[in-house]
Design an enzyme around this catalytic site. Structure first.
Site, PDB file in Angstrom:
ATOM      1  N   ASP A 119      58.678  47.541  52.441  1.00  0.00           N
ATOM      2  CA  ASP A 119      58.628  46.644  53.595  1.00  0.00           C
ATOM      3  C   ASP A 119      57.375  47.028  54.367  1.00  0.00           C
ATOM      4  OD1 ASP A 119      58.895  45.368  56.011  1.00  0.00           O
ATOM      5  OD2 ASP A 119      60.802  46.293  56.567  1.00  0.00           O
TER       6      ASP A 119
ATOM      7  N   LYS B 166      48.848  43.838  59.988  1.00  0.00           N
ATOM      8  CA  LYS B 166      49.553  42.699  59.384  1.00  0.00           C
ATOM      9  C   LYS B 166      49.281  41.394  60.144  1.00  0.00           C
ATOM     10  CE  LYS B 166      54.233  41.607  57.802  1.00  0.00           C
ATOM     11  NZ  LYS B 166      55.587  42.172  57.694  1.00  0.00           N
TER      12      LYS B 166
ATOM     13  N   GLU C 143      60.583  38.264  53.271  1.00  0.00           N
ATOM     14  CA  GLU C 143      61.424  39.213  54.018  1.00  0.00           C
ATOM     15  C   GLU C 143      62.852  38.697  54.249  1.00  0.00           C
ATOM     16  OE1 GLU C 143      58.989  39.987  57.449  1.00  0.00           O
ATOM     17  OE2 GLU C 143      57.525  41.101  56.260  1.00  0.00           O
TER      18      GLU C 143
ATOM     19  N   ASP D 260      65.489  37.695  63.044  1.00  0.00           N
ATOM     20  CA  ASP D 260      64.748  38.964  62.948  1.00  0.00           C
ATOM     21  C   ASP D 260      63.989  39.233  64.247  1.00  0.00           C
ATOM     22  OD1 ASP D 260      62.981  41.014  62.389  1.00  0.00           O
ATOM     23  OD2 ASP D 260      62.272  40.193  60.487  1.00  0.00           O
TER      24      ASP D 260
END
Ligand code: AMP
Length: 373
Positions: free
Chosen positions: A25, A87, A185, A207
């Site tokens: 991850d 990211k 994800e 999330d």
């Protein structure tokens, strides 16, 4: 993600020929690597027993790099050479960056095709930074598993476009990691809950991390997940709850004009208090500032929830939009999966349960669930 022991035709099953693979991850704030131990998925810890690796890389003197906790610690003293949140930049261009409201304290180069950040070790791209993080996780996994990794499944946000996916693969290639697959994800989270074995239906993945909120609507059919819609808010997360509590502390203690050091101190105490209030009904925040002023506040869970309820409500709007985009009603949702550390807060759980009229799936560690999937 399973530790794959891939037996190819003609290959014997001798242990030394087992091929080792992991799930990674690669997160905005933290990254994790998982494998299978005794038949069930588990995250691999570092030598200090920590499973998360802060996604931060510092380019030090003498061509040395630091990754993870050491880099995070140095961020305040060496901000231009310590890169976090790569990211947010990977697979993007300077033009994309201009449309992003996030302030990033780096010296960006003028390359129009790929983002570059000037460091004491020269220009570094988000691919280089991500490669350092992957390298660190690869080493951790190889030490734990006692062999060289031949492959990894890496998770990416469902909304990543082709350029962002390709750049993630390029980062893996730089470290010599063979990408078996990029997995969305939310799909990984759904797999961690074993939903791929469940009956068909539509699921929502909610999330809420430290800095971002993502919602995805997944359709499971014949064991395969399809992402029907995604949404969220890239500037909403647990950090905003810390900040609201920080402002409350300033008001309560009649403080203004804090220096950087005191602000950081109070912000970290606010974060610790927020986390404590997940388990406790009240908590006390005490500190002495650099000029001798004192902070002494007791806050109850109810007060904290009243202060931050508007932030929780802000997450429900993108949920409604994602359902609309997917063309489903909330009554049709078979399960809601909670991902991200900030979903531990009871009023977040409560708001999601109330909105969907069902208890969300939350019995796996919300920080680890994507890597486990
Ligand atoms: P993530 O990006 O998923 O690692 O989530 C990080 C966020 O989760 C940070 O804002 C943390 O403060 C928050 N968090 C972690 N543990 C807790 C907890 N026990 N209660 C509330 N928030 C938490």
């Amino acid at each position: 993600m399973a530790l794959l022991q891939i037996a190819e035709p003609g290959m014997s099953a001798a242990p030394h020929q087992h091929r080792l693979a992991v799930g990674i991850d690669l997160g905005t704030t933290n990254s994790l690597v998982a494998t299978v131990k005794s038949g069930s998925a588990a995250c691999i810890a570092d030598e200090q027993g920590r499973v998360t690796l802060p996604s931060v890389v510092r380019y030090c003197e003498e061509a040395r790099t630091e990754t993870g906790y050491d880099a995070l610690k140095a961020q305040k003293i060496d901000p231009l050479n310590t890169i976090s949140s790569a990211k947010r930049l990977i697979g993007r261009t300077l033009a994309d960056l201009k449309q992003d409201s996030h302030y990033l304290p780096y010296r960006f180069g003028s390359n129009e095709r790929i983002i570059e950040m000037q460091t004491r070790q020269g220009a570094k791209t988000p691919i280089d930074v991500s490669a350092e993080i992957l390298r660190s996780l690869k080493t951790r996994a190889e030490n734990a598993l006692g062999g060289e990794l031949t492959g990894a499944v890496i998770t990416v946000p469902a909304y990543f476009d082709d350029a962002q996916r390709q750049a993630t693969k390029d980062a893996a290639r730089l470290t010599g990691l063979n990408v078996l697959r990029l997995l969305n994800e939310p799909t990984a989270a759904a797999i961690a809950y074993g939903l791929d074995n469940a009956s068909e239906g539509t699921f929502v993945v909610y999330d809420l991390g430290g800095g971002t909120f993502d919602v995805s609507v997944l359709q499971l059919s014949k064991g395969l997940f399809e992402v029907k819609a995604t949404g969220g808010n890239s500037a909403l997360g647990g950090d905003d709850f810390d900040h609201r509590l920080f402002c409350h502390l300033l008001e309560q203690n009649k403080l203004s004009q804090l220096n950087e050091q005191d602000s950081q101190l109070l912000l970290s105490l606010a974060r610790a208090a927020k986390e404590a209030l997940t388990a406790d009904n009240s908590t006390t925040i005490q500190a002495v500032l650099s000029d001798g002023r004192k902070v002494d506040s007791t806050i109850t869970r109810q007060e904290f929830q009243n202060l931050t309820q508007h932030l929780v409500a802000k997450t429900i709007e993108p949920v409604k939009q994602a359902l609309k985009d997917a063309g489903v009603t909330k009554a049709a949702i078979k399960g809601v999966i909670m991902v991200g550390g900030a979903t531990r807060m009871p009023h977040v759980q409560q708001a999601v349960a109330t909105y969907f009229g069902q208890t969300p799936l939350n019995n796996l560690n919300p920080d680890e669930v994507v890597a486990l999937g």
